[in-house]
Design a protein around this motif. Structure first.
Motif, PDB file in Angstrom:
ATOM      1  N   THR A   1      62.545 -60.528  -6.080  1.00 65.10           N
ATOM      2  CA  THR A   1      63.794 -60.180  -5.405  1.00 65.10           C
ATOM      3  C   THR A   1      63.516 -59.554  -4.044  1.00 65.10           C
ATOM      4  O   THR A   1      62.403 -59.120  -3.743  1.00 65.10           O
ATOM      5  CB  THR A   1      64.612 -59.187  -6.243  1.00 65.10           C
ATOM      6  N   GLN A   2      64.550 -59.472  -3.207  1.00 65.87           N
ATOM      7  CA  GLN A   2      64.416 -58.816  -1.909  1.00 65.87           C
ATOM      8  C   GLN A   2      64.084 -57.345  -2.072  1.00 65.87           C
ATOM      9  O   GLN A   2      63.295 -56.789  -1.303  1.00 65.87           O
ATOM     10  CB  GLN A   2      65.710 -58.990  -1.104  1.00 65.87           C
ATOM     11  N   LYS A   3      64.657 -56.712  -3.083  1.00 61.25           N
ATOM     12  CA  LYS A   3      64.386 -55.294  -3.339  1.00 61.25           C
ATOM     13  C   LYS A   3      62.911 -55.102  -3.685  1.00 61.25           C
ATOM     14  O   LYS A   3      62.256 -54.189  -3.170  1.00 61.25           O
ATOM     15  CB  LYS A   3      65.260 -54.784  -4.481  1.00 61.25           C
ATOM     16  N   GLY A   4      62.395 -55.974  -4.552  1.00 59.47           N
ATOM     17  CA  GLY A   4      60.982 -55.885  -4.916  1.00 59.47           C
ATOM     18  C   GLY A   4      60.078 -56.112  -3.727  1.00 59.47           C
ATOM     19  O   GLY A   4      59.083 -55.395  -3.537  1.00 59.47           O
ATOM     20  N   ALA A   5      60.410 -57.099  -2.909  1.00 54.06           N
ATOM     21  CA  ALA A   5      59.605 -57.384  -1.725  1.00 54.06           C
ATOM     22  C   ALA A   5      59.627 -56.207  -0.757  1.00 54.06           C
ATOM     23  O   ALA A   5      58.613 -55.884  -0.127  1.00 54.06           O
ATOM     24  CB  ALA A   5      60.122 -58.646  -1.033  1.00 54.06           C
ATOM     25  N   ALA A   6      60.782 -55.551  -0.641  1.00 59.74           N
ATOM     26  CA  ALA A   6      60.892 -54.394   0.254  1.00 59.74           C
ATOM     27  C   ALA A   6      60.008 -53.243  -0.225  1.00 59.74           C
ATOM     28  O   ALA A   6      59.382 -52.547   0.581  1.00 59.74           O
ATOM     29  CB  ALA A   6      62.353 -53.940   0.337  1.00 59.74           C
ATOM     30  N   ILE A   7      59.943 -53.043  -1.540  1.00 58.61           N
ATOM     31  CA  ILE A   7      59.113 -51.973  -2.099  1.00 58.61           C
ATOM     32  C   ILE A   7      57.640 -52.259  -1.829  1.00 58.61           C
ATOM     33  O   ILE A   7      56.901 -51.389  -1.359  1.00 58.61           O
ATOM     34  CB  ILE A   7      59.374 -51.829  -3.611  1.00 58.61           C
ATOM     35  N   VAL A   8      57.214 -53.487  -2.116  1.00 53.44           N
ATOM     36  CA  VAL A   8      55.805 -53.851  -1.889  1.00 53.44           C
ATOM     37  C   VAL A   8      55.465 -53.713  -0.411  1.00 53.44           C
ATOM     38  O   VAL A   8      54.419 -53.156  -0.044  1.00 53.44           O
ATOM     39  CB  VAL A   8      55.529 -55.287  -2.379  1.00 53.44           C
ATOM     40  N   THR A   9      56.336 -54.205   0.450  1.00 52.52           N
ATOM     41  CA  THR A   9      56.088 -54.158   1.891  1.00 52.52           C
ATOM     42  C   THR A   9      55.974 -52.723   2.387  1.00 52.52           C
ATOM     43  O   THR A   9      55.079 -52.391   3.176  1.00 52.52           O
ATOM     44  CB  THR A   9      57.209 -54.892   2.646  1.00 52.52           C
ATOM     45  N   ALA A  10      56.875 -51.864   1.910  1.00 54.88           N
ATOM     46  CA  ALA A  10      56.866 -50.470   2.347  1.00 54.88           C
ATOM     47  C   ALA A  10      55.595 -49.755   1.924  1.00 54.88           C
ATOM     48  O   ALA A  10      54.995 -48.997   2.695  1.00 54.88           O
ATOM     49  CB  ALA A  10      58.088 -49.740   1.798  1.00 54.88           C
ATOM     50  N   MET A  11      55.155 -49.987   0.688  1.00 49.83           N
ATOM     51  CA  MET A  11      53.957 -49.318   0.195  1.00 49.83           C
ATOM     52  C   MET A  11      52.689 -49.892   0.837  1.00 49.83           C
ATOM     53  O   MET A  11      51.743 -49.172   1.145  1.00 49.83           O
ATOM     54  CB  MET A  11      53.888 -49.423  -1.322  1.00 49.83           C
ATOM     55  N   ALA A  12      52.675 -51.191   1.064  1.00 46.18           N
ATOM     56  CA  ALA A  12      51.514 -51.811   1.727  1.00 46.18           C
ATOM     57  C   ALA A  12      51.375 -51.314   3.157  1.00 46.18           C
ATOM     58  O   ALA A  12      50.266 -51.213   3.685  1.00 46.18           O
ATOM     59  CB  ALA A  12      51.650 -53.328   1.706  1.00 46.18           C
ATOM     60  N   ALA A  13      52.493 -50.983   3.785  1.00 49.53           N
ATOM     61  CA  ALA A  13      52.463 -50.508   5.171  1.00 49.53           C
ATOM     62  C   ALA A  13      51.709 -49.191   5.307  1.00 49.53           C
ATOM     63  O   ALA A  13      51.248 -48.842   6.393  1.00 49.53           O
ATOM     64  CB  ALA A  13      53.887 -50.342   5.695  1.00 49.53           C
ATOM     65  N   HIS A  14      51.559 -48.461   4.212  1.00 49.09           N
ATOM     66  CA  HIS A  14      50.797 -47.212   4.231  1.00 49.09           C
ATOM     67  C   HIS A  14      49.287 -47.460   4.203  1.00 49.09           C
ATOM     68  O   HIS A  14      48.505 -46.525   4.370  1.00 49.09           O
ATOM     69  CB  HIS A  14      51.172 -46.346   3.028  1.00 49.09           C
ATOM     70  N   GLY A  15      48.904 -48.703   3.942  1.00 47.20           N
ATOM     71  CA  GLY A  15      47.481 -49.000   3.854  1.00 47.20           C
ATOM     72  C   GLY A  15      46.922 -48.848   2.456  1.00 47.20           C
ATOM     73  O   GLY A  15      45.702 -48.810   2.273  1.00 47.20           O
ATOM     74  N   PHE A  16      47.803 -48.784   1.433  1.00 44.97           N
ATOM     75  CA  PHE A  16      47.342 -48.669   0.057  1.00 44.97           C
ATOM     76  C   PHE A  16      46.844 -50.019  -0.443  1.00 44.97           C
ATOM     77  O   PHE A  16      47.430 -51.061  -0.126  1.00 44.97           O
ATOM     78  CB  PHE A  16      48.473 -48.196  -0.863  1.00 44.97           C
ATOM     79  N   LYS A  17      45.783 -50.020  -1.219  1.00 42.63           N
ATOM     80  CA  LYS A  17      45.262 -51.245  -1.856  1.00 42.63           C
ATOM     81  C   LYS A  17      46.011 -51.437  -3.164  1.00 42.63           C
ATOM     82  O   LYS A  17      45.603 -50.939  -4.218  1.00 42.63           O
ATOM     83  CB  LYS A  17      43.754 -51.128  -2.060  1.00 42.63           C
ATOM     84  N   LEU A  18      47.097 -52.166  -3.132  1.00 45.68           N
ATOM     85  CA  LEU A  18      48.057 -52.213  -4.231  1.00 45.68           C
ATOM     86  C   LEU A  18      47.673 -53.194  -5.331  1.00 45.68           C
ATOM     87  O   LEU A  18      47.177 -54.291  -5.065  1.00 45.68           O
ATOM     88  CB  LEU A  18      49.434 -52.604  -3.700  1.00 45.68           C
ATOM     89  N   HIS A  19      47.957 -52.781  -6.572  1.00 39.64           N
ATOM     90  CA  HIS A  19      47.903 -53.697  -7.712  1.00 39.64           C
ATOM     91  C   HIS A  19      49.328 -53.928  -8.180  1.00 39.64           C
ATOM     92  O   HIS A  19      50.063 -52.969  -8.475  1.00 39.64           O
ATOM     93  CB  HIS A  19      47.083 -53.136  -8.868  1.00 39.64           C
ATOM     94  N   GLY A  20      49.740 -55.198  -8.278  1.00 39.21           N
ATOM     95  CA  GLY A  20      51.064 -55.538  -8.759  1.00 39.21           C
ATOM     96  C   GLY A  20      51.043 -55.832 -10.245  1.00 39.21           C
ATOM     97  O   GLY A  20      50.444 -56.820 -10.676  1.00 39.21           O
ATOM     98  N   PHE A  21      51.691 -54.997 -11.041  1.00 43.43           N
ATOM     99  CA  PHE A  21      51.740 -55.217 -12.487  1.00 43.43           C
ATOM    100  C   PHE A  21      52.715 -56.343 -12.827  1.00 43.43           C
ATOM    101  O   PHE A  21      53.860 -56.354 -12.372  1.00 43.43           O
ATOM    102  CB  PHE A  21      52.194 -53.937 -13.206  1.00 43.43           C
ATOM    103  N   GLY A  22      52.259 -57.294 -13.632  1.00 44.40           N
ATOM    104  CA  GLY A  22      53.133 -58.340 -14.148  1.00 44.40           C
ATOM    105  C   GLY A  22      53.699 -59.275 -13.102  1.00 44.40           C
ATOM    106  O   GLY A  22      54.867 -59.686 -13.199  1.00 44.40           O
ATOM    107  N   PHE A  23      52.911 -59.667 -12.122  1.00 49.07           N
ATOM    108  CA  PHE A  23      53.404 -60.550 -11.063  1.00 49.07           C
ATOM    109  C   PHE A  23      53.276 -62.016 -11.470  1.00 49.07           C
ATOM    110  O   PHE A  23      52.255 -62.443 -11.998  1.00 49.07           O
ATOM    111  CB  PHE A  23      52.654 -60.307  -9.761  1.00 49.07           C
ATOM    112  N   LYS A  24      54.329 -62.777 -11.186  1.00 52.54           N
ATOM    113  CA  LYS A  24      54.353 -64.204 -11.486  1.00 52.54           C
ATOM    114  C   LYS A  24      54.339 -64.998 -10.179  1.00 52.54           C
ATOM    115  O   LYS A  24      54.225 -64.434  -9.094  1.00 52.54           O
ATOM    116  CB  LYS A  24      55.584 -64.540 -12.328  1.00 52.54           C
ATOM    117  N   THR A  25      54.505 -66.312 -10.294  1.00 48.46           N
ATOM    118  CA  THR A  25      54.357 -67.197  -9.145  1.00 48.46           C
ATOM    119  C   THR A  25      55.292 -66.832  -7.997  1.00 48.46           C
ATOM    120  O   THR A  25      54.870 -66.739  -6.839  1.00 48.46           O
ATOM    121  CB  THR A  25      54.593 -68.657  -9.560  1.00 48.46           C
ATOM    122  N   LEU A  26      56.585 -66.617  -8.297  1.00 49.38           N
ATOM    123  CA  LEU A  26      57.544 -66.347  -7.220  1.00 49.38           C
ATOM    124  C   LEU A  26      57.219 -65.049  -6.500  1.00 49.38           C
ATOM    125  O   LEU A  26      57.311 -64.965  -5.270  1.00 49.38           O
ATOM    126  CB  LEU A  26      58.963 -66.291  -7.799  1.00 49.38           C
TER     127      LEU A  26
END
Length: 264
Positions: free
Chosen positions: A175-200
């Motif tokens: 979703t757009q909300k999910g993408a916004a969360i990932v984008t915001a946290m990645a912008a901090h320079g964190f090496k993120l792990h996405g739990f339960g991510f699928k193709t979309l």
């Protein structure tokens, strides 16, 4: 990015070099543990724990003991999740989703975040050698920012951490909300792990993640006939199907991401 295949079959660690993601409880129940052939990471099982009980029934001391046994018997894992507190509405408020019943914690999102950070600090203090990763929790971008600030105030430099879990995004990932969360946290320079991510979800924000995991292969397999020559009812517990599914998922990722996603 490292793409972990999530499984409930602990013996797969000795059958494949593909990165695996397993709940700690699947190891705990084993009388004997064998060394892993390839890389793996350990999930604390927090979603199931909070769904069923509305609280953690294992103490931090018990969890550390479990992680140490896994480390010593199966081999050093990439990282292990803490006993974090998810922030999905059903986890917080309780209710039902299909056949699944959620007890509900009936606590605030802020309290879930406080407990998540406090648990990470306790686990890291008890076992600094066990590669326990911090996890961010929240229900919107400002909440995740607040959680990151809690870690900062506690003296945890998330940018220096090898991996930072991004919790409570599994159902939002495409979703757009999910993408916004990932984008915001990645912008901090964190090496993120996405739990339960699928193709979309991977198509949208996979390039912003250091790693991700998925158990979607098992759900898909339940709705399809088994692989030709297989005698079981379906392939929901089948390594061959899981590996084939993983290959298809990686092939579906935009071509410019392929060199990273195909890395073991």
């Amino acid at each position: 990015m490292r793409f972990y295949l999530t499984t409930h079959k602990r013996h797969w660690v000795r059958l494949t070099r593909v990165p695996l993601f397993l709940k700690s409880e699947h190891f705990v129940k084993a009388a004997k543990l064998t060394p892993a052939l390839g890389p793996y990471a350990v999930d604390s099982g927090g979603f199931s724990e909070l769904q069923r009980h509305g609280e953690w029934t294992r103490t931090p001391r018990q969890y550390v003991d479990d992680l140490r046994r896994i480390w010593e018997c199966v081999g050093p894992y990439d990282w292990a999740a803490p006993q974090d507190w998810m922030c999905e509405d059903l986890i917080v408020h309780g209710g039902t989703a299909g056949p699944n019943v959620f007890a509900g914690t009936h606590l605030s999102v802020e309290e879930h975040q406080r407990r998540t950070v406090a648990n990470f600090l306790e686990l890291r203090s008890r076992a600094p050698d066990l590669r326990i990763a911090p996890v961010l929790q929240g229900d919107n971008v400002p909440a995740y920012e607040r959680c990151a600030e809690l870690y900062e105030k506690a003296g945890v430099d998330l940018r220096a951490e090898p991996v930072v879990g991004l919790g409570s995004v599994c159902r939002l990932q495409s979703t757009q909300k999910g993408a916004a969360i990932v984008t915001a946290m990645a912008a901090h320079g964190f090496k993120l792990h996405g739990f339960g991510f699928k193709t979309l979800g991977l198509e949208k924000v996979g390039h912003l993640l250091a790693s991700a995991d998925s158990a979607a292969w098992s759900y898909h397999a339940r709705k399809r006939p088994p692989i030709a020559g297989h005698t079981h009812k379906n392939c929901a517990n089948c390594l061959e199907y899981a590996l084939s599914w993983r290959t298809r998922v990686l092939a579906a990722i935009p071509a410019w991401q392929q060199p990273l996603l195909n890395a073991a």
